[in-house]
Design a protein around this motif. Structure first.
Motif, PDB file in Angstrom:
ATOM      1  N   THR A  63       0.842  -1.197   0.000  1.00  8.95           N
ATOM      2  CA  THR A  63       0.000   0.000   0.000  1.00  8.95           C
ATOM      3  C   THR A  63       0.880   1.251   0.000  1.00  8.95           C
ATOM      4  O   THR A  63       2.021   1.217  -0.459  1.00  8.95           O
ATOM      5  N   HIS A  82      -6.359   0.892   5.005  1.00  7.33           N
ATOM      6  CA  HIS A  82      -5.951   1.609   3.796  1.00  7.33           C
ATOM      7  C   HIS A  82      -7.034   1.427   2.740  1.00  7.33           C
ATOM      8  O   HIS A  82      -7.424   0.307   2.435  1.00  7.33           O
ATOM      9  N   VAL A 102      -3.481  -2.703   6.848  1.00  2.00           N
ATOM     10  CA  VAL A 102      -2.024  -2.739   6.796  1.00  2.00           C
ATOM     11  C   VAL A 102      -1.486  -3.583   7.944  1.00  2.00           C
ATOM     12  O   VAL A 102      -1.871  -3.405   9.097  1.00  2.00           O
ATOM     13  N   SER A 129       1.577  -4.968   3.277  1.00  2.57           N
ATOM     14  CA  SER A 129       2.733  -4.240   3.804  1.00  2.57           C
ATOM     15  C   SER A 129       2.715  -2.797   3.312  1.00  2.57           C
ATOM     16  O   SER A 129       2.307  -2.540   2.169  1.00  2.57           O
ATOM     17  N   PRO A 130       3.192  -1.856   4.117  1.00  2.86           N
ATOM     18  CA  PRO A 130       3.306  -0.483   3.633  1.00  2.86           C
ATOM     19  C   PRO A 130       4.526  -0.320   2.734  1.00  2.86           C
ATOM     20  O   PRO A 130       5.394  -1.198   2.665  1.00  2.86           O
TER      21      PRO A 130
END
Length: 231
Positions: free
Chosen positions: A57, A65, A135, A158-159
């Protein structure tokens, strides 16, 4: 100390040691620690293996998100014929494919006895326009191939940080209107003649010459000829 007491002490010490070793073994097992693989993996048939499936993301560290996201995965094909990935669905959103240069693709081909990494610089991409994910959690992800095979798995979310920095979605550039390069129309100077305008025409009269009053010659009579009946 009597022999019986010594036997009792040795047995007690051995029991404590065995209990300690048992607790250590239990404490380090995956079941006890609830350890789960960081990244999802899946197998399809006997030839295809999908490794490190992650939905990346934006730069959020946690929380919900809603917006664009990219899918990164490494697909290995151990078969004798190529396989073509036709779609990836994240939740209810379907990803669009593009090659390394950004040109749209209808599918991504995994060559026979080869592998393809999706996501990251120099690789084809799979981008979702908008999806709602958590997230740090997992999201249902489906991979469908041209031959009809498909696999459902839980992909980690995952960011765009750490190991996955640069794998997340990027903002689309804002288009700037092009400026006109055509020259401005020229304004004629005061008193200048506009090109193309017709000139004013008229009979030119010599300066200082007066036309005789009432002496319009008769049609066909030569100038200076005597009038009719004069001898």
């Amino acid at each position: 100390m009597s022999r019986s007491l010594r036997r009792g002490s040795i047995a007690a010490i051995a029991a404590i040691a065995i209990a300690s070793l048992s607790s250590c073994a239990a404490g380090n097992s995956p079941d006890t620690l609830q350890i789960k693989p960081d990244n999802a993996a899946a197998t399809l048939g006997t030839d295809l293996r999908l490794n490190n499936i992650v939905v990346v993301t934006g730069d959020e560290s946690s929380g919900e998100h809603t917006g664009p996201a990219n899918v990164t995965v490494n697909i290995a094909n151990t078969g004798l014929v190529p396989a073509e990935l036709q779609s990836i669905t994240v939740g209810t959103a379907t990803a669009s494919f593009a090659d390394a240069a950004g040109a749209p693709l209808t599918g991504i081909v995994i060559p026979a006895n080869g592998a393809v990494a999706i996501g990251g610089d120099g690789n084809p991409s799979a981008k979702v326009a908008s999806v709602t994910v958590q997230v740090g959690g997992f999201v249902n992800t489906t991979f469908t191939f041209k031959d009809g095979q498909k696999v459902d798995t839980l992909a980690g979310v995952s960011p765009n940080k750490g190991l996955y920095k640069g794998f997340g979605p990027t903002a689309s550039p804002v288009a700037v209107p092009a400026k006109s390069t055509a020259p401005a129309a020229a304004t004629p100077a005061a008193g200048a003649t506009t090109p193309g305008a017709p000139a004013t025409t008229g009979a030119a009269v010599p300066s200082g010459t007066a036309a005789p009053a009432g002496t319009t010659p008769a049609a066909g009579t030569p100038s200076g000829s005597p009038s009719a009946g004069t001898h």
